[in-house]
Write a protein that holds these residues in place. Structure first.
Motif, PDB file in Angstrom:
ATOM      1  N   UNK A 179     -12.243  -9.328  -7.654  1.00 43.92           N
ATOM      2  CA  UNK A 179     -12.379 -10.705  -8.154  1.00 43.92           C
ATOM      3  C   UNK A 179     -12.037 -10.829  -9.636  1.00 43.92           C
ATOM      4  N   UNK A 180     -12.392  -9.809 -10.448  1.00 38.57           N
ATOM      5  CA  UNK A 180     -12.137  -9.906 -11.890  1.00 38.57           C
ATOM      6  C   UNK A 180     -10.649  -9.902 -12.217  1.00 38.57           C
ATOM      7  N   UNK A 181      -9.825  -9.462 -11.292  1.00 43.41           N
ATOM      8  CA  UNK A 181      -8.373  -9.556 -11.508  1.00 43.41           C
ATOM      9  C   UNK A 181      -7.730 -10.612 -10.606  1.00 43.41           C
ATOM     10  N   UNK A 182      -8.560 -11.259  -9.785  1.00 42.59           N
ATOM     11  CA  UNK A 182      -8.050 -12.338  -8.948  1.00 42.59           C
ATOM     12  C   UNK A 182      -7.112 -11.895  -7.841  1.00 42.59           C
ATOM     13  N   UNK A 183      -7.282 -10.642  -7.396  1.00 43.58           N
ATOM     14  CA  UNK A 183      -6.398 -10.148  -6.333  1.00 43.58           C
ATOM     15  C   UNK A 183      -7.180  -9.387  -5.260  1.00 43.58           C
ATOM     16  N   UNK A 184      -6.543  -9.279  -4.094  1.00 41.08           N
ATOM     17  CA  UNK A 184      -7.035  -8.341  -3.092  1.00 41.08           C
ATOM     18  C   UNK A 184      -5.903  -7.360  -2.815  1.00 41.08           C
ATOM     19  N   UNK A 185      -6.257  -6.109  -2.598  1.00 37.25           N
ATOM     20  CA  UNK A 185      -5.238  -5.069  -2.486  1.00 37.25           C
ATOM     21  C   UNK A 185      -5.506  -4.159  -1.290  1.00 37.25           C
ATOM     22  N   UNK A 186      -4.435  -3.530  -0.820  1.00 38.94           N
ATOM     23  CA  UNK A 186      -4.564  -2.535   0.242  1.00 38.94           C
ATOM     24  C   UNK A 186      -3.629  -1.375  -0.077  1.00 38.94           C
ATOM     25  N   UNK A 187      -4.110  -0.172   0.153  1.00 37.99           N
ATOM     26  CA  UNK A 187      -3.282   1.024  -0.050  1.00 37.99           C
ATOM     27  C   UNK A 187      -2.934   1.626   1.313  1.00 37.99           C
ATOM     28  N   UNK A 188      -1.665   1.961   1.492  1.00 36.27           N
ATOM     29  CA  UNK A 188      -1.210   2.587   2.732  1.00 36.27           C
ATOM     30  C   UNK A 188      -0.409   3.840   2.402  1.00 36.27           C
ATOM     31  N   UNK A 189      -0.516   4.833   3.288  1.00 36.81           N
ATOM     32  CA  UNK A 189       0.249   6.070   3.094  1.00 36.81           C
ATOM     33  C   UNK A 189       1.110   6.344   4.313  1.00 36.81           C
ATOM     34  N   UNK A 190       2.184   7.099   4.075  1.00 36.48           N
ATOM     35  CA  UNK A 190       3.070   7.458   5.183  1.00 36.48           C
ATOM     36  C   UNK A 190       2.530   8.677   5.918  1.00 36.48           C
ATOM     37  N   UNK A 191       1.957   9.580   5.179  1.00 36.03           N
ATOM     38  CA  UNK A 191       1.310  10.732   5.812  1.00 36.03           C
ATOM     39  C   UNK A 191       0.263  11.282   4.851  1.00 36.03           C
TER      40      UNK A 191
END
Lengths: 142, 142
Positions: free
Chosen positions: A38-50
């Motif tokens: 919230x303090x940066x006003x974003x939602x994020x997701x991390x994904x990896x290939x392996x």
């Protein structure tokens, strides 16, 4: 200064949940982290290939698409979805910022702040990195 | 479809030799490949952060900055230096293109062609990848 590795590639998307499904279903990538910042006003997701590869992708969506004081919302409106930043991992972010300042690079963050996944992060200005918005990441101590 | 890993991040620069020096001197990255690709009108360099990490950066400069039929020269003129594409490694690029076509993705290259480092490559259209110009890479057989 010796960076450890490329940590992640930041990609701005218009709909985070759809984007996660797209990368999962199209390329078989795995979701490893999801966070509302919230303090940066974003939602994020991390994904990896392996599991072996150290470099992930970070999908970012602004919480309020109409908040033009938010750099990610502004990016989405002006440039559309797409590649946003490149993040490199360093062992000592304070020392890295000192070295880069001494070399004359322009910083967005003059001191590290808490970023996604609890890591310490700081951004360098694209003007100083040949057009690339570059993020330094120091992994939090486990 | 299961990608193997993130192969590289493509970054368009205005002066390849200066950019190589910048990434070497500022971040301690190592130059591992340099190639002139006249048939694509570009010269490229690959740099890595360490030997272990599988993901590299590819710096690209158009040979003729004024040739607007060249997509990299056009990118440089219209958007300036910066992040350009994301490349993922696949074991079988023909099968990957078939699968992606079946899923309705729009391809820039309908069949693989020889790219940098002798690898087989094919680009997907950003419209089909949420704004990301995506390159598939199949490593050449050693």
């Amino acid at each position: 200064m010796q960076i450890e590795n490329l940590d992640h590639i930041g990609i701005v998307v218009g709909n985070l949940d759809e984007a996660i499904k797209f990368y999962q279903n199209t390329f078989g990538m795995k979701l490893v982290h999801y966070e509302l910042i919230p303090e940066r006003g974003i939602k994020v997701a991390f994904l990896v290939s392996n599991e072996k590869n150290e470099t992930s992708i970070e999908l970012l969506e602004p919480i309020d698409h109409n908040d033009m004081s938010n750099t990610v919302a502004k990016f989405l409106k002006n440039r559309g979805q797409g590649l946003h930043h490149l993040a490199i991992k360093v062992s000592d972010i304070n020392r890295a910022l000192e070295e880069l300042t001494a070399k004359g690079l322009q910083l967005v963050d003059t001191s590290p702040r808490k970023g996604a996944r609890g890591h310490l992060v700081a951004f360098l200005h694209p003007k100083s990195v040949m057009g690339v918005l570059l993020e330094l990441v120091q992994a939090k101590e486990l």
